[in-house]
Write an enzyme that holds these catalytic residues in place. Structure first.
Site, PDB file in Angstrom:
ATOM      1  N   GLY A   1       0.847  -1.192   0.000  1.00 40.20           N
ATOM      2  CA  GLY A   1       0.000   0.000   0.000  1.00 40.20           C
ATOM      3  C   GLY A   1       0.878   1.235   0.000  1.00 40.20           C
ATOM      4  N   GLU A   2       0.704   2.068   0.994  1.00 36.62           N
ATOM      5  CA  GLU A   2       1.481   3.311   1.117  1.00 36.62           C
ATOM      6  C   GLU A   2       1.999   3.352   2.558  1.00 36.62           C
ATOM      7  OE1 GLU A   2       3.003   6.222   1.243  1.00 36.62           O
ATOM      8  OE2 GLU A   2       3.283   5.720  -0.882  1.00 36.62           O
ATOM      9  N   SER A   3       3.304   3.197   2.700  1.00 35.92           N
ATOM     10  CA  SER A   3       3.817   3.043   4.052  1.00 35.92           C
ATOM     11  C   SER A   3       3.722   4.323   4.878  1.00 35.92           C
ATOM     12  CB  SER A   3       5.253   2.536   4.014  1.00 35.92           C
ATOM     13  OG  SER A   3       6.087   3.461   3.353  1.00 35.92           O
TER      14      SER A   3
ATOM     15  N   CYS B   1       6.049  -5.284   0.251  1.00 41.38           N
ATOM     16  CA  CYS B   1       6.188  -3.920  -0.280  1.00 41.38           C
ATOM     17  C   CYS B   1       6.083  -2.858   0.823  1.00 41.38           C
ATOM     18  CB  CYS B   1       5.191  -3.698  -1.410  1.00 41.38           C
ATOM     19  SG  CYS B   1       5.730  -2.372  -2.503  1.00 41.38           S
TER      20      CYS B   1
ATOM     21  N   ARG C   1      12.705   3.558  -0.177  1.00 41.94           N
ATOM     22  CA  ARG C   1      11.354   3.632  -0.768  1.00 41.94           C
ATOM     23  C   ARG C   1      11.442   4.022  -2.234  1.00 41.94           C
ATOM     24  NH1 ARG C   1       8.079   7.794   1.149  1.00 41.94           N
ATOM     25  NH2 ARG C   1       6.307   6.736   0.196  1.00 41.94           N
TER      26      ARG C   1
ATOM     27  N   ILE D   1       5.419  -2.618  -7.526  1.00 44.70           N
ATOM     28  CA  ILE D   1       4.644  -1.391  -7.720  1.00 44.70           C
ATOM     29  C   ILE D   1       5.237  -0.304  -6.813  1.00 44.70           C
ATOM     30  CG2 ILE D   1       2.354  -0.333  -7.616  1.00 44.70           C
ATOM     31  CD1 ILE D   1       1.221  -3.259  -7.692  1.00 44.70           C
ATOM     32  N   ARG D   2       5.890   0.689  -7.420  1.00 48.73           N
ATOM     33  CA  ARG D   2       6.596   1.710  -6.632  1.00 48.73           C
ATOM     34  C   ARG D   2       7.293   1.055  -5.428  1.00 48.73           C
ATOM     35  NH1 ARG D   2       2.261   4.030  -8.653  1.00 48.73           N
ATOM     36  NH2 ARG D   2       0.890   3.504  -6.942  1.00 48.73           N
TER      37      ARG D   2
ATOM     38  N   HIS E   1       4.743  -8.297  -4.695  1.00 43.14           N
ATOM     39  CA  HIS E   1       3.390  -8.594  -4.214  1.00 43.14           C
ATOM     40  C   HIS E   1       2.915  -9.980  -4.652  1.00 43.14           C
ATOM     41  CE1 HIS E   1       2.260  -4.387  -3.129  1.00 43.14           C
ATOM     42  NE2 HIS E   1       3.083  -4.069  -4.098  1.00 43.14           N
TER      43      HIS E   1
ATOM     44  N   GLU F   1       0.671 -11.604  -3.416  1.00 44.71           N
ATOM     45  CA  GLU F   1      -0.793 -11.654  -3.234  1.00 44.71           C
ATOM     46  C   GLU F   1      -1.536 -11.226  -4.499  1.00 44.71           C
ATOM     47  OE1 GLU F   1       1.228  -9.416  -2.038  1.00 44.71           O
ATOM     48  OE2 GLU F   1       0.303  -7.418  -1.938  1.00 44.71           O
TER      49      GLU F   1
HETATM   50  N1  LIG Z   1       3.166  -1.237  -3.592  1.00 44.43           N
HETATM   51  C1  LIG Z   1       3.572  -0.700  -2.481  1.00 44.43           C
HETATM   52  O1  LIG Z   1       3.326  -1.183  -1.383  1.00 44.43           O
HETATM   53  C2  LIG Z   1       4.294   0.583  -2.641  1.00 44.43           C
HETATM   54  C3  LIG Z   1       5.000   1.082  -1.420  1.00 44.43           C
HETATM   55  C4  LIG Z   1       5.002   2.598  -1.388  1.00 44.43           C
HETATM   56  N2  LIG Z   1       5.799   3.162  -2.448  1.00 44.43           N
HETATM   57  C5  LIG Z   1       5.477   3.091  -0.042  1.00 44.43           C
HETATM   58  O2  LIG Z   1       6.416   3.755   0.065  1.00 44.43           O
HETATM   59  O3  LIG Z   1       4.884   2.751   0.941  1.00 44.43           O
END
Ligand SMILES: NC(=O)CC[C@H](N)C(=O)O
Length: 207
Positions: free
Chosen positions: A50-52, A82, A111, A140-141, A181, A183
């Site tokens: 997700g987005e940490s 991630c 990150r 993904i990022r 990921h 999942e």
């Molecule tokens: N797919 C992801 O979980 C991306 C991580 C996201 N870029 C972060 O810094 O949290």
């Protein structure tokens, strides 16, 4: 003890549902975890992608940061994918100043390490403890791991392309993290490996 084992998936932010689905395919009870009392009732935990920075903020708001830090340091088997990998890191590079990881793995992660121009890509990753050939890994990022301490085992690296050799899967005792990921690809091998880790930990603590 697998049948009775409960694995939580942190449900503050991120792709909780995909992890719940993956775990439901295996022989465990999986539930979302949002509050400290829900955390108390699980044997192991998955921290989703997700987005940490958002996850860190919500964890602080929900009073989850300290309980999570304690359980993770206290031996609860935990798997982070991630953003979850970032939250398990001792040190975050290119994070936000107010971002508080849960820690546990003696590693430094960067990150969004693969660069802005490539938001997401699929690569091939071999994981040394897991049979069945390389993973088709979705990034993904994603972060990568820049440095690991002596207790961390490197399980996987990117095999080709400009990021070849970068560390993207690690384990430190009861803690597991991947930058990709599993999942999202329907390949259950990483989750199965984690369930096995959790089962072994359960057997040790229950004698
Ligand atoms: N797919 C992801 O979980 C991306 C991580 C996201 N870029 C972060 O810094 O949290």
């Amino acid at each position: 003890m697998t049948a009775g084992m409960i694995i939580g998936v942190l449900a503050l932010q991120g792709d909780t549902r995909e992890h719940l689905h993956a775990l439901a395919e295996l022989d465990v009870i999986a539930r979302p975890v949002r509050r400290p009392d829900e955390l108390d009732s699980v044997d192991a935990l998955v921290i989703p992608g997700g987005e940490s920075t958002a996850m860190s903020k919500l964890a602080l708001e929900f009073g989850m940061t300290e309980p999570l830090r304690k359980r993770i340091a206290g031996g609860m088997p935990t798997y982070g994918s991630c953003a979850g990998m970032i939250m398990l890191a001792g040190t975050i590079l290119d994070g936000r100043a107010d971002q508080v990881p849960f820690g546990g793995i003696d590693m430094t992660v960067r990150r969004n390490a693969f660069g802005r121009q490539v938001d997401s890509f699929e690569g091939s990753v071999d994981i040394s403890d897991i049979d069945g050939g390389p993973f088709s890994a979705v990034f993904i990022r994603a972060p990568w791991v820049e440095e690991v301490g002596p207790d961390v085992r490197v399980l996987g690296r990117v095999t080709a392309g400009p990021a070849a050799g970068r560390i993207v899967a690690v384990r430190q005792q009861h803690l597991l993290a991947t930058a990709f990921h599993p999942e999202l690809t329907g390949d259950l091998r990483v989750h199965r490996y984690f369930v096995e880790m959790a089962r072994e930990a359960g057997q040790t603590t229950e004698g």
